[in-house]
Scaffold this motif. Sequence first.
Motif, PDB file in Angstrom:
ATOM      1  N   TRP A 153       2.867   9.441   4.425  1.00  0.00           N
ATOM      2  CA  TRP A 153       3.681   8.898   3.324  1.00  0.00           C
ATOM      3  C   TRP A 153       3.253   9.442   1.964  1.00  0.00           C
ATOM      4  O   TRP A 153       4.080   9.850   1.140  1.00  0.00           O
ATOM      5  CB  TRP A 153       3.565   7.374   3.352  1.00  0.00           C
ATOM      6  CG  TRP A 153       4.267   6.669   2.236  1.00  0.00           C
ATOM      7  CD1 TRP A 153       3.691   6.109   1.130  1.00  0.00           C
ATOM      8  CD2 TRP A 153       5.678   6.428   2.117  1.00  0.00           C
ATOM      9  NE1 TRP A 153       4.655   5.532   0.341  1.00  0.00           N
ATOM     10  CE2 TRP A 153       5.888   5.716   0.922  1.00  0.00           C
ATOM     11  CE3 TRP A 153       6.785   6.747   2.912  1.00  0.00           C
ATOM     12  CZ2 TRP A 153       7.142   5.318   0.496  1.00  0.00           C
ATOM     13  CZ3 TRP A 153       8.044   6.347   2.491  1.00  0.00           C
ATOM     14  CH2 TRP A 153       8.215   5.649   1.298  1.00  0.00           C
ATOM     15  N   GLU A 154       1.945   9.455   1.745  1.00  0.00           N
ATOM     16  CA  GLU A 154       1.449   9.842   0.422  1.00  0.00           C
ATOM     17  C   GLU A 154       1.691  11.321   0.126  1.00  0.00           C
ATOM     18  O   GLU A 154       1.639  11.731  -1.030  1.00  0.00           O
ATOM     19  CB  GLU A 154      -0.052   9.526   0.304  1.00  0.00           C
ATOM     20  CG  GLU A 154      -0.323   8.027   0.316  1.00  0.00           C
ATOM     21  CD  GLU A 154      -1.811   7.703   0.453  1.00  0.00           C
ATOM     22  OE1 GLU A 154      -2.609   8.638   0.673  1.00  0.00           O
ATOM     23  OE2 GLU A 154      -2.159   6.516   0.350  1.00  0.00           O
TER      24      GLU A 154
ATOM     25  N   PRO B  59       7.210  14.015  -1.404  1.00  0.00           N
ATOM     26  CA  PRO B  59       7.633  14.016  -2.813  1.00  0.00           C
ATOM     27  C   PRO B  59       8.202  12.649  -3.177  1.00  0.00           C
ATOM     28  O   PRO B  59       8.758  11.951  -2.321  1.00  0.00           O
ATOM     29  CB  PRO B  59       8.744  15.076  -2.864  1.00  0.00           C
ATOM     30  CG  PRO B  59       8.698  15.791  -1.560  1.00  0.00           C
ATOM     31  CD  PRO B  59       7.994  14.928  -0.571  1.00  0.00           C
ATOM     32  N   VAL B  60       8.098  12.309  -4.437  1.00  0.00           N
ATOM     33  CA  VAL B  60       8.502  10.963  -4.844  1.00  0.00           C
ATOM     34  C   VAL B  60       9.971  10.708  -4.548  1.00  0.00           C
ATOM     35  O   VAL B  60      10.352   9.604  -4.144  1.00  0.00           O
ATOM     36  CB  VAL B  60       8.160  10.711  -6.335  1.00  0.00           C
ATOM     37  CG1 VAL B  60       8.961  11.612  -7.248  1.00  0.00           C
ATOM     38  CG2 VAL B  60       8.367   9.250  -6.703  1.00  0.00           C
TER      39      VAL B  60
ATOM     40  N   PRO C 119       0.798  -1.242   0.000  1.00  0.00           N
ATOM     41  CA  PRO C 119       0.000   0.000   0.000  1.00  0.00           C
ATOM     42  C   PRO C 119       0.823   1.280   0.000  1.00  0.00           C
ATOM     43  O   PRO C 119       0.288   2.363  -0.191  1.00  0.00           O
ATOM     44  CB  PRO C 119      -0.835  -0.114   1.287  1.00  0.00           C
ATOM     45  CG  PRO C 119      -0.942  -1.584   1.528  1.00  0.00           C
ATOM     46  CD  PRO C 119       0.388  -2.139   1.102  1.00  0.00           C
ATOM     47  N   MET C 120       2.137   1.184   0.238  1.00  0.00           N
ATOM     48  CA  MET C 120       2.993   2.360   0.092  1.00  0.00           C
ATOM     49  C   MET C 120       3.419   2.561  -1.362  1.00  0.00           C
ATOM     50  O   MET C 120       4.035   3.567  -1.687  1.00  0.00           O
ATOM     51  CB  MET C 120       4.245   2.218   0.953  1.00  0.00           C
ATOM     52  CG  MET C 120       4.039   2.586   2.409  1.00  0.00           C
ATOM     53  SD  MET C 120       5.621   2.376   3.296  1.00  0.00           S
ATOM     54  CE  MET C 120       5.337   3.451   4.717  1.00  0.00           C
ATOM     55  N   GLY C 121       3.149   1.571  -2.193  1.00  0.00           N
ATOM     56  CA  GLY C 121       3.541   1.661  -3.593  1.00  0.00           C
ATOM     57  C   GLY C 121       4.862   0.972  -3.889  1.00  0.00           C
ATOM     58  O   GLY C 121       5.277   0.896  -5.042  1.00  0.00           O
TER      59      GLY C 121
ATOM     60  N   ARG D  76      10.353   9.592  -1.036  1.00  0.00           N
ATOM     61  CA  ARG D  76       9.880   8.219  -0.837  1.00  0.00           C
ATOM     62  C   ARG D  76      10.893   7.216  -1.380  1.00  0.00           C
ATOM     63  O   ARG D  76      11.168   6.180  -0.765  1.00  0.00           O
ATOM     64  CB  ARG D  76       8.526   8.031  -1.525  1.00  0.00           C
ATOM     65  CG  ARG D  76       7.367   8.689  -0.782  1.00  0.00           C
ATOM     66  CD  ARG D  76       6.022   8.322  -1.410  1.00  0.00           C
ATOM     67  NE  ARG D  76       5.523   9.356  -2.289  1.00  0.00           N
ATOM     68  CZ  ARG D  76       5.254   9.212  -3.587  1.00  0.00           C
ATOM     69  NH1 ARG D  76       5.438   8.039  -4.168  1.00  0.00           N
ATOM     70  NH2 ARG D  76       4.806  10.210  -4.295  1.00  0.00           N
TER      71      ARG D  76
ATOM     72  N   LEU E 195      -0.153   6.126   5.983  1.00  0.00           N
ATOM     73  CA  LEU E 195      -0.297   6.546   4.586  1.00  0.00           C
ATOM     74  C   LEU E 195      -0.599   8.025   4.446  1.00  0.00           C
ATOM     75  O   LEU E 195      -0.205   8.644   3.458  1.00  0.00           O
ATOM     76  CB  LEU E 195      -1.391   5.718   3.901  1.00  0.00           C
ATOM     77  CG  LEU E 195      -1.092   4.224   3.768  1.00  0.00           C
ATOM     78  CD1 LEU E 195      -2.244   3.523   3.063  1.00  0.00           C
ATOM     79  CD2 LEU E 195       0.211   3.981   3.019  1.00  0.00           C
ATOM     80  N   ASP E 196      -1.324   8.600   5.406  1.00  0.00           N
ATOM     81  CA  ASP E 196      -1.648  10.024   5.270  1.00  0.00           C
ATOM     82  C   ASP E 196      -0.370  10.857   5.198  1.00  0.00           C
ATOM     83  O   ASP E 196      -0.321  11.874   4.493  1.00  0.00           O
ATOM     84  CB  ASP E 196      -2.518  10.484   6.448  1.00  0.00           C
ATOM     85  CG  ASP E 196      -3.960  10.011   6.311  1.00  0.00           C
ATOM     86  OD1 ASP E 196      -4.396   9.742   5.179  1.00  0.00           O
ATOM     87  OD2 ASP E 196      -4.653   9.899   7.341  1.00  0.00           O
TER      88      ASP E 196
END
Lengths: 429, 429
Positions: free
Chosen positions: B288-289, B292-293, B237-239, B296, B285-286
């Motif tokens: 993490w999302e 900036p990429v 779910p973090m991608g 991450r 997630l609030d």
Amino acid sequence: MTVEGRAAEEPGGRGPSGDRSRIARRALLGAGGAAAALAAGGAVLTTSGAGARGPAAVIPFHGPYQAGILTRRQPYAHLAALDLGPEADRARAAALLRAWTGAAARMSRGEPPAAACPGADGDTGDTGVALGAGPASLTATFGFGAGLFDRLGLAPARPEALAPLPDFPDDRLDPARSGGDLFVQIGADDPFAAVHALRTLQRLARGTARTRWVMSGFTRPPAGAPSPAASGTHRNPMGQLDGTANPAPGEDPAQRARILVTGSDAPPWLTGGSYVVVRRIRMLLDTWEGLPVHHREEAVGRRVTDGAPLTGGTERTPVDLEAARPDGIPVIAANAHIRLAAPRTNAGATMLRRGWSYYDGLRPDGAPDAGLLFVAWQADPRTGFVPVQRRLARGDALARYTEHEASALFAVAGGVAPGEYVGQRLLEG
Amino acid sequence: MTVEGRAAEEPGGRGPSGDRSRIARRALLGAGGAAAALAAGGAVLTTSGAGARGPAAVIPFHGPYQAGILTRRQPYAHLAALDLGPEADRARAAALLRAWTGAAARMSRGEPPAAACPGADGDTGDTGVALGAGPASLTATFGFGAGLFDRLGLAPARPEALAPLPDFPDDRLDPARSGGDLFVQIGADDPFAAVHALRTLQRLARGTARTRWVMSGFTRPPAGAPSPAASGTHRNPMGQLDGTANPAPGEDPAQRARILVTGSDAPPWLTGGSYVVVRRIRMLLDTWEGLPVHHREEAVGRRVTDGAPLTGGTERTPVDLEAARPDGIPVIAANAHIRLAAPRTNAGATMLRRGWSYYDGLRPDGAPDAGLLFVAWQADPRTGFVPVQRRLARGDALARYTEHEASALFAVAGGVAPGEYVGQRLLEG
């Protein structure tokens, strides 16, 4: 409004009947919008035939009605309600719906929800959760609760049918998981596509609306079924085949008019729309699973194995409510679920039930937190869900094994053309 | 013990390499049980190649080790722990494991969990929830917690490796969702097959053991991957693409010996078995999302899009932990997740991570209750999970976006032949 290729969404949009659909659709282009498209009959709205599934399947977002109503049920679903925040006004709500519309349309094509910002190193702000999932038949369907109309100064525009549902005996509703100003239904063939869409829409709502509740469900497409229509039957956690008596709105204009708002007196924003009733129906599985199979089948009125009515035949054989055993006792008990739920018993009340099962682990009392996310679509809940539930609440044999824990009713706007956003005719009307 | 066709379970059990597997397996029949089978190398245990999925796919229950360890990850999973009740003794525990073994073997073939009782009108007591699902690659894998050995007077047989895991900094463990006497891992290609198996095993435990916790997860098989092995990577779910550095125990006997218990000094019941660490790792997630990429990606040490290390190449390119930018700063930060988790950083500590994502709606504080059901298999947790987690707990850049909420360790018995039940050599040894 341009009538976009919703036929491609429906399974019938491919193959020979799909060719007919395209011809019918072309004939409609420019012919005056959703009402005309709806009036044109089953070609555009058909739900029969075989449909593509999986990563590459695209269900077009744009069209005369929103995707996710007559669409076949996807295996993964999230339902969510949001409440407008204290600062939300009509302009902010419109901005949110515009952002949601754009993101939903892009995600339904398998694209990131936002375009890359120039100079931001290609960073769209996306988390990549759905990378590799493809379009995955993603649909996002948006609705409005009664509270939204009051909050935005739109009370005069609130349809009478959006009045609160009546109290039903034995309801044990949790207010925190009931109601809400805004409704989102997400369905997808892929679990990451579904979660990603939910998280994206929640993120876009920040500052305008706060998530009130989320419910997540699953289903399985009928194995080997040639016709995975919206009306197809699926098992539920009790083992029943659910949805057998569903209408087939793609095939019968009269039935369709009971599911979608088609009347010429409907407000433009609601034309091609619908009303959706959402109920979280927990199943008391510890009790149910201990019953002998004949008891379970009599409570439902159908056989477990194939869903055929106890009066014989196959799943699709109409139930014979008059049939009696040699001793005169009705084969279908007076309190059997299918007797009380039958349209015939309810003066023709029809809904398209398009729900999902849920399994949320253990409750604090150790019982399974499992059941049905009941999702029912109708042109008017006062002649759809309400009379049926009134009758069921008075003595459905299944009721003692279920508990209605949450309830909500939303008006679902009609579909949109590219450039429009969902609800635009309401918010700017 | 007869060595059954576990090779058919593994993707490599078909096609050319499958033919080799069958020959190797035949050579093993009657050759002396699990140890010999394990010693025979990759033919039996291979996890490479393309595997069947879907309703008709059968993963044999019987074999030298339990299914669900080296098996490719199925899309639907339930993890459950049960505690023995006050009246449970060794005989009742044995009866439960015998019943579980029989039901799991039957369900893995797509059959009802129990044979019909004579005279009971064909009623097997089954709810029919999984009717139409087919075998659906169902696996049920059983393990034992430390408490079971004490409760059943088997303390002398408790392996030293089954000692409680140490406390790690920042753990926020919920005791009610941690530990347990008995462990069940269910995986299936179909959600109803999975729920049905869980409910069936819970029902069989009545009077002997009470469910302590259940966690449910999902994943997606890698799209178009030719090699859906147990070690395959999946999004979370973090991608992130999760599991890239997984060992391939089907292909490398040395790696396999780190996943499965193979030593000649192991007790017979544990030979061919493993230890499984289960952690519920919630993702914030609030927060993490909103990053900036590049932030991450630096926290992980890999690119979001394809999982390649930031030092270049593709997902499977080994990370270059020495690489530095022109300004001398390491490309992979000192606290990047892949640096701290690398086997190289942990003196070769190896686990087979075979977990699932979860999304359980909203927490009371409004945050998403989502993350990773971390499931890691190893021959000894003291040289597998523990040193890796010690290092991660000291400064993993990802740790600030995650919270370890539950933890459990179980010893997983070796596989069984028809007629045997899981753990028989322990309970009757």
